[in-house]
Scaffold this motif. Structure first.
Motif, PDB file in Angstrom:
ATOM      1  N   TYR A   4       0.835  -1.200   0.000  1.00 48.45           N
ATOM      2  CA  TYR A   4       0.000   0.000   0.000  1.00 48.45           C
ATOM      3  C   TYR A   4       0.870   1.250   0.000  1.00 48.45           C
ATOM      4  CZ  TYR A   4      -3.911   3.090   1.117  1.00 48.45           C
ATOM      5  OH  TYR A   4      -4.861   4.079   1.075  1.00 48.45           O
ATOM      6  N   ILE A   5       1.928   1.237   0.796  1.00 48.22           N
ATOM      7  CA  ILE A   5       2.846   2.380   0.839  1.00 48.22           C
ATOM      8  C   ILE A   5       3.510   2.579  -0.519  1.00 48.22           C
ATOM      9  CG2 ILE A   5       5.021   3.187   1.837  1.00 48.22           C
ATOM     10  CD1 ILE A   5       4.114   1.873   4.489  1.00 48.22           C
ATOM     11  N   VAL A   6       3.986   1.502  -1.094  1.00 53.09           N
ATOM     12  CA  VAL A   6       4.628   1.589  -2.414  1.00 53.09           C
ATOM     13  C   VAL A   6       3.676   2.185  -3.442  1.00 53.09           C
ATOM     14  CG1 VAL A   6       5.524   0.205  -4.342  1.00 53.09           C
ATOM     15  CG2 VAL A   6       6.249  -0.305  -1.993  1.00 53.09           C
ATOM     16  N   ASP A   7       2.433   1.719  -3.432  1.00 48.13           N
ATOM     17  CA  ASP A   7       1.447   2.174  -4.403  1.00 48.13           C
ATOM     18  C   ASP A   7       1.088   3.643  -4.210  1.00 48.13           C
ATOM     19  OD1 ASP A   7      -0.597   1.737  -6.508  1.00 48.13           O
ATOM     20  OD2 ASP A   7      -2.007   2.026  -4.848  1.00 48.13           O
ATOM     21  N   LYS A   8       0.781   4.023  -2.979  1.00 43.17           N
ATOM     22  CA  LYS A   8       0.292   5.380  -2.736  1.00 43.17           C
ATOM     23  C   LYS A   8       1.388   6.433  -2.866  1.00 43.17           C
ATOM     24  CE  LYS A   8      -3.904   4.160  -2.271  1.00 43.17           C
ATOM     25  NZ  LYS A   8      -4.884   4.518  -3.332  1.00 43.17           N
ATOM     26  N   LEU A   9       2.634   6.063  -2.653  1.00 43.67           N
ATOM     27  CA  LEU A   9       3.729   7.021  -2.863  1.00 43.67           C
ATOM     28  C   LEU A   9       4.158   7.074  -4.329  1.00 43.67           C
ATOM     29  CD1 LEU A   9       6.062   6.424   0.226  1.00 43.67           C
ATOM     30  CD2 LEU A   9       4.461   8.311  -0.149  1.00 43.67           C
ATOM     31  N   GLY A  10       3.686   6.128  -5.130  1.00 48.02           N
ATOM     32  CA  GLY A  10       4.061   6.107  -6.544  1.00 48.02           C
ATOM     33  C   GLY A  10       5.493   5.674  -6.783  1.00 48.02           C
ATOM     34  N   LEU A  11       6.005   4.811  -5.920  1.00 49.36           N
ATOM     35  CA  LEU A  11       7.407   4.412  -6.032  1.00 49.36           C
ATOM     36  C   LEU A  11       7.685   3.632  -7.309  1.00 49.36           C
ATOM     37  CD1 LEU A  11       8.011   3.396  -2.314  1.00 49.36           C
ATOM     38  CD2 LEU A  11       8.925   5.404  -3.487  1.00 49.36           C
ATOM     39  N   GLU A  12       6.727   2.837  -7.754  1.00 49.99           N
ATOM     40  CA  GLU A  12       6.943   2.074  -8.984  1.00 49.99           C
ATOM     41  C   GLU A  12       7.026   2.983 -10.205  1.00 49.99           C
ATOM     42  OE1 GLU A  12       3.854  -0.854  -9.183  1.00 49.99           O
ATOM     43  OE2 GLU A  12       4.972  -2.290  -7.952  1.00 49.99           O
ATOM     44  N   GLU A  13       6.459   4.179 -10.083  1.00 55.09           N
ATOM     45  CA  GLU A  13       6.531   5.152 -11.180  1.00 55.09           C
ATOM     46  C   GLU A  13       7.765   6.037 -11.075  1.00 55.09           C
ATOM     47  OE1 GLU A  13       3.293   4.931  -9.367  1.00 55.09           O
ATOM     48  OE2 GLU A  13       3.169   3.253 -10.781  1.00 55.09           O
ATOM     49  N   GLY A  14       8.618   5.767 -10.099  1.00 59.07           N
ATOM     50  CA  GLY A  14       9.866   6.521  -9.968  1.00 59.07           C
ATOM     51  C   GLY A  14       9.785   7.749  -9.097  1.00 59.07           C
ATOM     52  N   LYS A  15       8.662   7.952  -8.397  1.00 57.71           N
ATOM     53  CA  LYS A  15       8.546   9.112  -7.513  1.00 57.71           C
ATOM     54  C   LYS A  15       9.400   8.921  -6.268  1.00 57.71           C
ATOM     55  CE  LYS A  15       3.864  10.238  -9.090  1.00 57.71           C
ATOM     56  NZ  LYS A  15       2.446  10.420  -8.681  1.00 57.71           N
ATOM     57  N   GLY A  16       9.800  10.057  -5.663  1.00 54.40           N
ATOM     58  CA  GLY A  16      10.602  10.009  -4.451  1.00 54.40           C
ATOM     59  C   GLY A  16      11.799  10.937  -4.566  1.00 54.40           C
TER      60      GLY A  16
END
Length: 381
Positions: free
Chosen positions: A167-179
């Protein structure tokens, strides 16, 4: 004492998804299960024969809503069948739980269902239970370092951790390279075997992003032992979060996510965050996970504070334990879907594992009310 084995049919049945093709299988992951159902008795004669037998239910505490629900659910179902039930709560004191089980033995129980306060501290007492001739069912928390446990009723704990971390990975958009984003990590109590499993599942999802720098743990506390919360205590979680905020975030940086494995811990973390101004436009609440769908956390989710909880339908788990006890006392084969799977350090225990559901503001009310777990009034009042 020689146990009387009944020949009546089982009143609480697991659905076909649990019972067909799963019994005796050697799979290493629980299959997706449907919810157990309770059959009503035949009203036009030929109804089910009433059972006889004594069952002890030892639960860890009444400080968490879930244990009250589960204890009462098991007691009510078993008494409706005709069994005599002794339900006790240890209130997070191991010596109390041991003494309560000792008292159950004087009543010559045939089955013990035990949710241990400390999974590794029950060795002596469960040996006494087995020596008396009774069946031992570990409930939610596996009894560790003992051969004297027969079955395990549980949720898929690694999957629960994966739902939280994912859920954390999804909502932060980590798979899309956000961060990058700042995250802090909380774990459960080290005397509960599930803690390591929840942690494993969550870190399966989070570790790649911690390793590549897209998630930053500013406190530096990334080991499960550093992040543990004794007895799952929300006050302890609040105290630790206070220390993290004062030591690692005094530079004005913000926390973007908090991995919390249980709703009581989530509420403790929120209390700490609120105390220094989180919840404002300038300091929005981080993504905070949880588990058990307790009403305070559901209300917090609907208010936009806690973001997620994992719904483990404890009424279904209670039905699993009831079924195990009833099948044993009825002289039937006890159904499991995980054969010789759960390693407690001495033996591999067979059990029944059921799945869980991730809830947030989008689906919490529909899922909980639809499952008959809460009424809409209970959630909204």
């Amino acid at each position: 004492m020689k146990r009387k084995m009944m020949k009546a049919m089982t009143a609480v049945l697991l659905t076909a998804a649990l019972s067909i093709g799963l019994v005796g299988c050697g799979s290493t992951k629980p299959a997706e299960q449907a919810e157990p159902e309770t059959e009503s008795s035949d009203e036009e004669g030929g109804g089910e024969e009433e059972r006889t037998g004594r069952i002890g239910i030892s639960m860890p505490t009444q400080s968490s809503q879930r244990w009250i629900i589960e204890g009462n659910e098991m007691k009510n179902q078993l008494e409706a069948m005709g069994y005599t039930v002794d339900l006790q709560y240890g209130e997070d004191l191991v010596e109390h739980q041991v003494n309560q089980i000792e008292n159950m033995l004087t009543k010559e129980i045939d089955v013990l269902i035990v949710g241990a306060i400390d999974s590794g501290a029950m060795t002596d007492i469960v040996k006494k239970v087995k020596d008396s001739g009774a069946l031992v069912i570990a409930y939610d928390r596996l009894l560790m370092n003992t051969e004297n446990v027969d079955y395990y009723a549980t949720f898929d704990s690694i999957r629960i951790g994966e739902l939280q971390g994912g859920y954390i990975v999804d909502k932060l958009g980590l798979e899309e390279g956000k961060g990058p984003f700042n995250i802090e990590l909380f774990a459960g109590s080290l005397d509960d075997n599930n803690t390591a499993l929840y942690w494993e599942g969550a870190m399966n999802k989070l570790t790649p992003y911690i390793d590549n720098g897209m998630l930053v743990v500013k406190s530096g506390q990334t080991d499960m032992n550093q992040c543990a919360t004794l007895r799952w205590d929300g006050a302890e979680a609040q105290k630790r979060m206070d220390n993290i905020l004062s030591s690692a975030y005094s530079d004005g940086s913000h926390v973007d996510a908090v991995l919390a494995p249980y709703d009581g811990i989530s509420i403790g973390v929120l209390s700490s965050l609120k105390a220094i101004g989180y919840g404002s436009e300038d300091m929005p609440f981080p993504i905070i996970t949880g588990q058990d769908a307790e009403i305070p956390s559901i209300k917090s989710i609907l208010a936009g504070e806690q973001k997620q909880t994992v719904f483990v339908n404890v009424k279904n788990l209670a039905s699993v334990a009831v079924t195990m006890a009833d099948q044993y006392l009825s002289g039937e084969e006890v159904e499991v879907n995980m054969v010789d799977y759960y390693d407690n350090g001495v033996k591999k225990v067979s059990g029944m594992a059921i799945d869980a559901t991730s809830l947030d503001i989008e689906n919490a009310v529909d899922e909980l009310v639809g499952a008959g777990y809460y009424t809409e009034e209970e959630i909204m009042e």
